[in-house]
Design an enzyme around this catalytic site. Sequence first.
Site, short mmCIF file in Angstrom:
data_model
loop_
_atom_site.label_atom_id
_atom_site.label_comp_id
_atom_site.label_asym_id
_atom_site.label_seq_id
_atom_site.Cartn_x
_atom_site.Cartn_y
_atom_site.Cartn_z
N GLY A 192 0.79 -1.22 0.02
CA GLY A 192 0.03 -0.06 -0.03
C GLY A 192 0.71 1.26 0.09
O GLY A 192 1.34 1.78 -0.98
N ARG A 193 1.50 1.41 1.11
CA ARG A 193 2.12 2.67 1.41
C ARG A 193 3.33 2.96 0.37
O ARG A 193 3.47 3.80 -0.06
CB ARG A 193 2.91 2.95 2.74
CG ARG A 193 3.43 3.92 3.10
CD ARG A 193 4.06 3.85 4.50
NE ARG A 193 3.44 3.14 5.72
CZ ARG A 193 2.53 3.67 6.35
NH1 ARG A 193 2.46 4.98 6.56
NH2 ARG A 193 1.98 2.81 7.20
N CYS B 164 -11.04 21.78 16.74
CA CYS B 164 -10.94 22.06 18.12
C CYS B 164 -10.40 21.04 18.95
O CYS B 164 -11.34 20.44 19.71
CB CYS B 164 -12.39 22.48 18.70
SG CYS B 164 -12.87 23.85 17.58
N GLU B 165 -9.19 20.60 18.77
CA GLU B 165 -8.70 19.46 19.48
C GLU B 165 -7.01 19.92 19.64
O GLU B 165 -6.48 20.54 18.72
CB GLU B 165 -8.55 18.22 19.01
CG GLU B 165 -9.75 17.51 18.45
CD GLU B 165 -10.43 16.69 19.87
OE1 GLU B 165 -9.67 16.37 20.59
OE2 GLU B 165 -11.72 16.29 19.56
C1 LIG Z 1 -2.86 -2.24 5.65
C2 LIG Z 1 -2.61 -3.88 5.01
C3 LIG Z 1 -1.67 -3.76 4.13
C4 LIG Z 1 -0.72 -2.65 3.48
O1 LIG Z 1 0.14 -2.11 4.05
P1 LIG Z 1 1.34 -0.96 3.96
O2 LIG Z 1 1.99 -0.86 4.92
O3 LIG Z 1 0.21 0.09 3.62
O4 LIG Z 1 2.00 -1.75 2.74
C5 LIG Z 1 -1.68 -5.33 3.14
N1 LIG Z 1 -2.21 -6.14 4.05
C6 LIG Z 1 -3.11 -6.04 4.88
C7 LIG Z 1 -3.65 -7.23 5.41
C8 LIG Z 1 -3.42 -4.76 5.66
O5 LIG Z 1 -4.19 -4.55 6.72
#
Ligand SMILES: *Cc1c(COP(=O)(O)O)cnc(C)c1O
Length: 419
Positions: A275-276, A342-343
């Site tokens: 993802g990241r 407001c935090e």
């Molecule tokens: C969040 C997640 C990912 C992605 O993680 P990244 O750190 O963004 O690469 C992959 N697999 C599962 C099951 C997740 O919950």
Amino acid sequence: MNYFQYRNRALFCEEADVEQIAREAGTPFYLYSHRTLRHHFRVFSAAFAEVPHIVCFSVKACSNTAILRIFAREGGGVDLVSGGELYRALKAGVDPSRMVYSGVGKREDEIDLALRTGILMFNVESFQELETINVRAGKLGVRAGIGLRVNPDVDPETHAHISTGLKGNKFGINVEASLLAYRYAAKLKHVDIKGVSCHIGSQVTKTSPFIDALGRLKDLIRRLREEGIAIHYLDLGGGLGITYDRETPPHPSEYARAIIDASSEMDCTFIFEPGRVIVGNAGILVTRVLYTKENDGKRFVIVDAGMNDLVRPSLYGSFHLIQPVIQREREEITTDVVGPICESGDFLAKGRQMPAVERGELLAVMSAGAYGFSMSSNYNSRPRIPEILVRDDRWYVIRKRENFEDLVRGEEIPDFLNT
Ligand SMILES: *Cc1c(COP(=O)(O)O)cnc(C)c1O
């Protein structure tokens, strides 16, 4: 490697001038680079070219359908964690045979939707979930592809809230129990065992935790095969980190090399759920300075984006580099950069050394593509901000700015309050 650079001291995304976009779109907004997204996906996938593999982008990192479409067109699959994400993936045109579904709390209606869609496999996180999937598949007259999400008990050495593969985390099934669960699954009528999966955590900046996890999965696969339980897919999850500040995570090719070298003669198709690493540095948050002030010698830069737009600093204490969109010579100050919410926990940076920016200036909050918009909310009744995608010198609104009407959509005042 990304396509956000300064040209003559003005920030550009590819060939598009960020200040110009801000003038036309208003602030704040998320800005993504198409070229960067595609490049990151290609680099990751190419790193595993010598082994059979599927790159299943983790939808929760950045869920916009236009962005999912980019990866679908590159042959990518998705890692899902909800029925809503499955709906998005279908809209984006992702091939169901490249979808995996993780998560500890899948509801029956979500399981049914995934079964009807014909996804590749569920990454099952408990005995009870396994039973439920079997029953639902029986009811629908289909077979459910499954793998168990194993908790390998390795320390990813990252933030506690994003470490997921340690004993004591809610995720997965421990290695010993998973053997029992596989034996049990092998007897179920409506379930096809396809794989083994794990996901140890996020923003991992070393290869060794992945290799440790891989070692435990390999052991398990060997034991399963000895018992006649065939495993075709090895899903190593996501989690590879990026550089926000001074982190030095392995390059995808280094990560891939280590995994490929540690997995000879596995005879599996690999699944990865990044993802990241794909989207993190492919997006920024653009915000405008509303005010600056000083209280008892402490400085504040108050901007028009808040923790509801980008929650990572508040939630994890995360670092995001913050730069003026237009650079010029000036003194450096130490300041907090805070939003309008407001935090006291509403900040984008604390005690940050940065140029003394002024009222009305544009700031770029860098590396905001992952867990940025997708974690945003309407807290303080703030309309969610637009997502804009740049391709070359053109930009496209891929999610428009919400308005006040959007805020109350679905709300109803019951009759008894009307009289
Ligand atoms: C969040 C997640 C990912 C992605 O993680 P990244 O750190 O963004 O690469 C992959 N697999 C599962 C099951 C997740 O919950």
